[in-house]
Design a protein around this motif. Structure first.
Motif, PDB file in Angstrom:
ATOM      1  N   THR A 187       0.844  -1.190   0.000  1.00 22.17           N
ATOM      2  CA  THR A 187       0.000   0.000   0.000  1.00 22.17           C
ATOM      3  C   THR A 187       0.881   1.243   0.000  1.00 22.17           C
ATOM      4  O   THR A 187       1.923   1.264   0.644  1.00 22.17           O
ATOM      5  CB  THR A 187      -0.891   0.005   1.257  1.00 22.17           C
ATOM      6  OG1 THR A 187      -1.616  -1.228   1.317  1.00 22.17           O
ATOM      7  CG2 THR A 187      -1.867   1.169   1.235  1.00 22.17           C
ATOM      8  N   TYR A 199       0.917   5.571   0.445  1.00 24.23           N
ATOM      9  CA  TYR A 199       0.253   6.786   0.903  1.00 24.23           C
ATOM     10  C   TYR A 199       1.084   8.001   0.503  1.00 24.23           C
ATOM     11  O   TYR A 199       2.301   7.919   0.345  1.00 24.23           O
ATOM     12  CB  TYR A 199       0.089   6.778   2.432  1.00 24.23           C
ATOM     13  CG  TYR A 199      -1.100   6.008   2.930  1.00 24.23           C
ATOM     14  CD1 TYR A 199      -1.074   4.630   3.016  1.00 24.23           C
ATOM     15  CD2 TYR A 199      -2.260   6.677   3.302  1.00 24.23           C
ATOM     16  CE1 TYR A 199      -2.172   3.921   3.468  1.00 24.23           C
ATOM     17  CE2 TYR A 199      -3.372   5.969   3.772  1.00 24.23           C
ATOM     18  CZ  TYR A 199      -3.306   4.595   3.838  1.00 24.23           C
ATOM     19  OH  TYR A 199      -4.409   3.891   4.293  1.00 24.23           O
ATOM     20  N   GLN A 214       1.676  12.143   1.647  1.00 29.04           N
ATOM     21  CA  GLN A 214       1.411  13.114   2.704  1.00 29.04           C
ATOM     22  C   GLN A 214       2.005  14.461   2.353  1.00 29.04           C
ATOM     23  O   GLN A 214       3.215  14.573   2.133  1.00 29.04           O
ATOM     24  CB  GLN A 214       1.953  12.648   4.054  1.00 29.04           C
ATOM     25  CG  GLN A 214       1.549  13.581   5.201  1.00 29.04           C
ATOM     26  CD  GLN A 214       2.031  13.124   6.558  1.00 29.04           C
ATOM     27  OE1 GLN A 214       3.035  12.435   6.681  1.00 29.04           O
ATOM     28  NE2 GLN A 214       1.305  13.499   7.604  1.00 29.04           N
ATOM     29  N   GLY A 228      -2.963  15.053   6.936  1.00 28.22           N
ATOM     30  CA  GLY A 228      -2.872  13.624   7.187  1.00 28.22           C
ATOM     31  C   GLY A 228      -2.537  12.878   5.909  1.00 28.22           C
ATOM     32  O   GLY A 228      -2.749  13.390   4.802  1.00 28.22           O
ATOM     33  N   PRO A 229      -2.003  11.678   6.022  1.00 31.03           N
ATOM     34  CA  PRO A 229      -1.676  10.887   4.823  1.00 31.03           C
ATOM     35  C   PRO A 229      -2.935  10.586   4.010  1.00 31.03           C
ATOM     36  O   PRO A 229      -4.039  10.490   4.549  1.00 31.03           O
ATOM     37  CB  PRO A 229      -1.080   9.600   5.406  1.00 31.03           C
ATOM     38  CG  PRO A 229      -0.628   9.959   6.771  1.00 31.03           C
ATOM     39  CD  PRO A 229      -1.585  10.992   7.251  1.00 31.03           C
ATOM     40  N   PHE A 233      -4.412   7.882   1.084  1.00 34.42           N
ATOM     41  CA  PHE A 233      -4.242   6.622   0.391  1.00 34.42           C
ATOM     42  C   PHE A 233      -4.109   6.867  -1.108  1.00 34.42           C
ATOM     43  O   PHE A 233      -4.888   7.625  -1.701  1.00 34.42           O
ATOM     44  CB  PHE A 233      -5.449   5.727   0.671  1.00 34.42           C
ATOM     45  CG  PHE A 233      -5.499   4.463  -0.126  1.00 34.42           C
ATOM     46  CD1 PHE A 233      -6.208   4.407  -1.314  1.00 34.42           C
ATOM     47  CD2 PHE A 233      -4.846   3.330   0.313  1.00 34.42           C
ATOM     48  CE1 PHE A 233      -6.266   3.243  -2.057  1.00 34.42           C
ATOM     49  CE2 PHE A 233      -4.894   2.153  -0.418  1.00 34.42           C
ATOM     50  CZ  PHE A 233      -5.600   2.112  -1.603  1.00 34.42           C
ATOM     51  N   TYR A 276       4.831   7.140   1.277  1.00 38.98           N
ATOM     52  CA  TYR A 276       5.092   6.020   2.178  1.00 38.98           C
ATOM     53  C   TYR A 276       4.678   4.705   1.524  1.00 38.98           C
ATOM     54  O   TYR A 276       3.576   4.589   0.988  1.00 38.98           O
ATOM     55  CB  TYR A 276       4.302   6.172   3.479  1.00 38.98           C
ATOM     56  CG  TYR A 276       4.704   7.338   4.349  1.00 38.98           C
ATOM     57  CD1 TYR A 276       3.982   8.526   4.319  1.00 38.98           C
ATOM     58  CD2 TYR A 276       5.787   7.243   5.211  1.00 38.98           C
ATOM     59  CE1 TYR A 276       4.336   9.591   5.140  1.00 38.98           C
ATOM     60  CE2 TYR A 276       6.141   8.301   6.034  1.00 38.98           C
ATOM     61  CZ  TYR A 276       5.409   9.471   5.978  1.00 38.98           C
ATOM     62  OH  TYR A 276       5.764  10.522   6.794  1.00 38.98           O
ATOM     63  N   VAL A 304       0.756  -4.367   4.413  1.00 37.43           N
ATOM     64  CA  VAL A 304      -0.437  -4.456   5.236  1.00 37.43           C
ATOM     65  C   VAL A 304      -0.948  -5.892   5.229  1.00 37.43           C
ATOM     66  O   VAL A 304      -1.014  -6.528   4.171  1.00 37.43           O
ATOM     67  CB  VAL A 304      -1.531  -3.508   4.710  1.00 37.43           C
ATOM     68  CG1 VAL A 304      -2.755  -3.560   5.609  1.00 37.43           C
ATOM     69  CG2 VAL A 304      -1.001  -2.088   4.603  1.00 37.43           C
ATOM     70  N   LYS A 313      -4.295  -1.997  11.315  1.00 41.03           N
ATOM     71  CA  LYS A 313      -3.327  -1.002  11.756  1.00 41.03           C
ATOM     72  C   LYS A 313      -2.189  -0.901  10.746  1.00 41.03           C
ATOM     73  O   LYS A 313      -1.768  -1.882  10.163  1.00 41.03           O
ATOM     74  CB  LYS A 313      -2.799  -1.345  13.142  1.00 41.03           C
ATOM     75  CG  LYS A 313      -2.031  -2.651  13.261  1.00 41.03           C
ATOM     76  CD  LYS A 313      -1.592  -2.834  14.704  1.00 41.03           C
ATOM     77  CE  LYS A 313      -0.741  -4.075  14.866  1.00 41.03           C
ATOM     78  NZ  LYS A 313      -0.307  -4.253  16.274  1.00 41.03           N
ATOM     79  N   LEU A 314      -1.743   0.307  10.533  1.00 39.21           N
ATOM     80  CA  LEU A 314      -0.722   0.595   9.536  1.00 39.21           C
ATOM     81  C   LEU A 314       0.598   0.908  10.209  1.00 39.21           C
ATOM     82  O   LEU A 314       0.641   1.606  11.218  1.00 39.21           O
ATOM     83  CB  LEU A 314      -1.151   1.795   8.677  1.00 39.21           C
ATOM     84  CG  LEU A 314      -2.498   1.675   7.963  1.00 39.21           C
ATOM     85  CD1 LEU A 314      -2.773   2.944   7.173  1.00 39.21           C
ATOM     86  CD2 LEU A 314      -2.539   0.461   7.064  1.00 39.21           C
ATOM     87  N   PHE A 320       3.985   2.760   9.388  1.00 44.70           N
ATOM     88  CA  PHE A 320       4.640   3.672   8.460  1.00 44.70           C
ATOM     89  C   PHE A 320       6.151   3.620   8.664  1.00 44.70           C
ATOM     90  O   PHE A 320       6.639   3.639   9.789  1.00 44.70           O
ATOM     91  CB  PHE A 320       4.148   5.099   8.679  1.00 44.70           C
ATOM     92  CG  PHE A 320       2.767   5.356   8.158  1.00 44.70           C
ATOM     93  CD1 PHE A 320       1.649   4.995   8.905  1.00 44.70           C
ATOM     94  CD2 PHE A 320       2.570   5.963   6.934  1.00 44.70           C
ATOM     95  CE1 PHE A 320       0.374   5.229   8.422  1.00 44.70           C
ATOM     96  CE2 PHE A 320       1.296   6.208   6.449  1.00 44.70           C
ATOM     97  CZ  PHE A 320       0.199   5.838   7.189  1.00 44.70           C
ATOM     98  N   GLY A 321       6.866   3.592   7.537  1.00 51.84           N
ATOM     99  CA  GLY A 321       8.322   3.718   7.585  1.00 51.84           C
ATOM    100  C   GLY A 321       8.710   5.179   7.466  1.00 51.84           C
ATOM    101  O   GLY A 321       7.927   6.080   7.759  1.00 51.84           O
ATOM    102  N   THR A 322       9.914   5.416   6.996  1.00 51.69           N
ATOM    103  CA  THR A 322      10.429   6.784   6.930  1.00 51.69           C
ATOM    104  C   THR A 322       9.907   7.551   5.723  1.00 51.69           C
ATOM    105  O   THR A 322       9.886   8.766   5.721  1.00 51.69           O
ATOM    106  CB  THR A 322      11.955   6.789   6.894  1.00 51.69           C
ATOM    107  OG1 THR A 322      12.389   5.955   5.814  1.00 51.69           O
ATOM    108  CG2 THR A 322      12.526   6.235   8.196  1.00 51.69           C
TER     109      THR A 322
END
Lengths: 116, 114
Positions: free
Chosen positions: B34, B36, B38, B43-44, B46, B87, B91, B101-102, B104-106
């Motif tokens: 998935t 995203y 931002q 907010g992020p 999808f 991002y 998932v 629940k997601l 998120f990495g960097t």
């Protein structure tokens, strides 16, 4: 899609106080999530809030510090208790889509919290 | 869940195609990929999700090879407004109850210039 609003959009608080953030969704949703995003950082999940049951907290987050309420299917609150400057972050809520694809969530605009 | 690795930043120019690659070597059979987007102070949002091969929507395309250990988000003809953090997330497969629940990495900071 779901429309999510958060209140307040931002606040400046003194250390030792508490702030309650509200998250309102325009449709009924089963699961809501609370995230924190510190300046320049990625998002970190705080907890999952299900209607009618206790919130489920992620490692490093505890209910005494971040109590959550979920009184109905369209509303949730997150309280940041006994704040310190390290709690300065953006707090975001999100919702999943019942029956939707697994990774799709809608996020609120966030609440920018500054603790002095 | 599988850890994801993606470039910290990328630069591009308006009108170019941008490809952001993400590695997720330990992806499980029932995991989805998935993406995203931002923007600052938001907010992020999808963008796209896929399981294998290619997925395309009005915003982007997602390419996933057969081994699923990596994926590439492709943004056609970017504009200045595509400047954002992107991002890549892995998932767990569809759950009942309407949520997942997601993690998120960097993320990848994409900067588009004129």
């Amino acid at each position: 899609s779901a429309v999510i609003s958060q209140k307040p959009s931002r606040d400046i608080c003194q250390r030792g106080t508490s702030l309650t953030i509200q998250c309102q969704v325009d449709s009924q949703v089963t699961m809501m999530f609370w995230y924190r995003q510190q300046p320049g950082q990625s998002l970190t999940l705080i907890a999952t809030a299900n209607q009618g049951s206790e919130a489920t907290y992620e490692s490093g987050f505890v209910i005494d510090k971040f109590p959550i309420s979920r009184p109905n299917l369209t509303f949730s609150t997150l309280t940041v208790s006994n704040m310190s400057p390290e709690d300065s972050s953006i707090y975001l809520c999100s919702v999943g889509v019942a029956g939707g694809i697994s990774g799709e969530q809608y996020f609120g605009p966030g609440t920018r919290l500054t603790v002095t | 869940l599988a850890k994801t690795t993606q470039p910290i930043s990328m630069d591009s120019y308006e009108g170019q195609e941008v490809n952001i690659t993400c590695s997720h070597n330990n992806i499980a059979t029932n995991d989805y990929i998935t993406w995203y987007q931002q923007f600052p102070s938001q907010g992020p949002r999808f963008i796209i999700q896929g399981y294998k091969t290619k997925v395309t929507n009005e915003v982007a395309s997602l390419f996933i090879p057969a081994d699923r250990k990596s994926s590439t988000l492709s943004l056609p003809r970017v504009s200045l407004s595509d400047t954002a953090v992107y991002y890549c997330l892995v998932v767990r497969g569809r759950l009942t109850g309407g949520g997942n629940k997601l993690t998120f990495g960097t993320g990848t900071q994409l900067k588009v210039e004129l």
